[in-house]
Every structure is written in C-alpha cells, then in structure tokens.
Design a protein around this motif. Structure first.
Motif, PDB file in Angstrom:
ATOM      1  N   GLY A  13       0.794  -1.213   0.000  1.00 20.93           N
ATOM      2  CA  GLY A  13       0.000   0.000   0.000  1.00 20.93           C
ATOM      3  C   GLY A  13       0.828   1.265   0.000  1.00 20.93           C
ATOM      4  N   ALA A  14       2.111   1.156  -0.323  1.00 16.39           N
ATOM      5  CA  ALA A  14       3.007   2.313  -0.249  1.00 16.39           C
ATOM      6  C   ALA A  14       2.561   3.453  -1.158  1.00 16.39           C
ATOM      7  N   SER A  15       2.116   3.147  -2.371  1.00 14.13           N
ATOM      8  CA  SER A  15       1.704   4.221  -3.280  1.00 14.13           C
ATOM      9  C   SER A  15       0.452   4.922  -2.767  1.00 14.13           C
ATOM     10  N   THR A  16      -0.478   4.169  -2.199  1.00 11.12           N
ATOM     11  CA  THR A  16      -1.693   4.774  -1.646  1.00 11.12           C
ATOM     12  C   THR A  16      -1.372   5.601  -0.411  1.00 11.12           C
ATOM     13  N   ILE A  17      -0.473   5.102   0.424  1.00  7.62           N
ATOM     14  CA  ILE A  17      -0.072   5.828   1.631  1.00  7.62           C
ATOM     15  C   ILE A  17       0.608   7.140   1.237  1.00  7.62           C
ATOM     16  N   ALA A  18       1.490   7.094   0.247  1.00  5.62           N
ATOM     17  CA  ALA A  18       2.185   8.308  -0.198  1.00  5.62           C
ATOM     18  C   ALA A  18       1.200   9.318  -0.780  1.00  5.62           C
ATOM     19  N   ALA A  19       0.220   8.846  -1.549  1.00  4.78           N
ATOM     20  CA  ALA A  19      -0.781   9.755  -2.109  1.00  4.78           C
ATOM     21  C   ALA A  19      -1.610  10.395  -0.995  1.00  4.78           C
ATOM     22  N   GLY A  20      -1.919   9.634   0.037  1.00  4.39           N
ATOM     23  CA  GLY A  20      -2.667  10.189   1.164  1.00  4.39           C
ATOM     24  C   GLY A  20      -1.878  11.231   1.926  1.00  4.39           C
ATOM     25  N   ILE A  21      -0.599  10.980   2.124  1.00  3.56           N
ATOM     26  CA  ILE A  21       0.249  11.948   2.823  1.00  3.56           C
ATOM     27  C   ILE A  21       0.362  13.228   2.015  1.00  3.56           C
ATOM     28  N   ARG A  22       0.501  13.098   0.687  1.00  2.69           N
ATOM     29  CA  ARG A  22       0.583  14.284  -0.163  1.00  2.69           C
ATOM     30  C   ARG A  22      -0.718  15.076  -0.126  1.00  2.69           C
ATOM     31  N   ALA A  23      -1.849  14.368  -0.071  1.00  2.00           N
ATOM     32  CA  ALA A  23      -3.137  15.060  -0.022  1.00  2.00           C
ATOM     33  C   ALA A  23      -3.308  15.794   1.301  1.00  2.00           C
ATOM     34  N   VAL A  24      -2.886  15.174   2.403  1.00  2.00           N
ATOM     35  CA  VAL A  24      -2.999  15.812   3.709  1.00  2.00           C
ATOM     36  C   VAL A  24      -2.057  17.005   3.804  1.00  2.00           C
ATOM     37  N   ALA A  25      -0.872  16.868   3.225  1.00  2.00           N
ATOM     38  CA  ALA A  25       0.104  17.951   3.275  1.00  2.00           C
ATOM     39  C   ALA A  25      -0.309  19.129   2.405  1.00  2.00           C
ATOM     40  N   GLY A  26      -1.306  18.951   1.560  1.00  2.00           N
ATOM     41  CA  GLY A  26      -1.787  20.047   0.728  1.00  2.00           C
ATOM     42  C   GLY A  26      -0.838  20.351  -0.400  1.00  2.00           C
TER      43      GLY A  26
END
Length: 131
Positions: A75-88
């Motif tokens: 799930g690394a790609s999904t986790i990274a996309a989520g972190i980028r979305a939260v970071a704005g």
C-alpha cells in the motif's frame, strides 16, 4: 522543457541518453517487488505466520508485525498519495476543478413529489386472486 536534437530523434533533458537501461532496471525491480511473485510470497508468509501464531510458536506481537509490513509494502503508493493530499500539495490543488456552489434549499421547504400519471395502479401486477 528544453530538448536536445540528435541524429536519432529528439531527446529531453529529463531523460538523457543512456538512461534507458537504468529506467528498465528500476521498472523490473518495481515489478518484481510488487508483482505476482511478491504477492505469492506475502500470502505464504502471512499464512505461515498465522499457523505459527495459532500453534503458540510465535508471539502475536511479532505476527502482527509481519502482517503490517505486508500492508505497508503493497500500500506504499496509496499511503504516499494520502500523505501528499494531507500535506496540501500545491501542484495538485491548482489542477483540481472547483465545484460550483448549489443554492441552498430553505429548511422548511420539502421537495415536491412527482404525481403519478393518470390511470396508474401500483397494484396492477399483484398476484391477488379475483372473486
């Protein structure tokens, strides 16, 4: 993006000549780590860990570590996309379309129900015996 004209065609500065073998190697490594072989190994390792936990040979805390590791790996790609979305992420925010505002309905208003067509019988096909 600046380009370089060569005898073989047009190459970009972001993809210099000779980077194709490196790109192919990284793509192969990614396919190997996240492909069918890795998925099969992860399934076998989780099954083996579960059997060892059930038989009492492996502490539950260590078994949960294996399962969480598999989730993080796949799930690394999904986790990274989520972190980028939260970071704005600024680049993504500029590309997203803005939804048009809809007019608010007054709180005391009820939506109008459509009236049935004339001659409409909701029980016309019911299996009720006739007398």
């Amino acid at each position: 993006m600046p380009t370089i004209w060569t005898s073989g065609g047009m190459d970009s500065l972001a993809d210099p000549l000779g980077s194709s073998p490196l790109l192919n190697a990284v793509s192969w490594l990614e396919g190997t780590l996240l492909g069918t072989i890795a998925t099969s190994i992860a399934v076998v390792s989780v099954a083996g860990t579960g059997m060892m936990m059930l038989s009492g040979r492996l502490p539950i805390r260590r078994g949960v570590t294996v399962v969480i590791g598999c989730f993080i790996l796949f799930g690394a790609s999904t986790i990274a996309a989520g972190i980028r979305a939260v970071a704005g992420d600024i680049d993504d925010a500029e590309e997203r379309p803005v939804a048009a505002a809809q007019p608010a309905m007054p709180s005391n208003a009820t939506p109008a129900k459509p009236s049935p067509p004339p001659g409409y019988d909701p029980y016309a096909g019911a299996a009720v015996p006739t007398r």
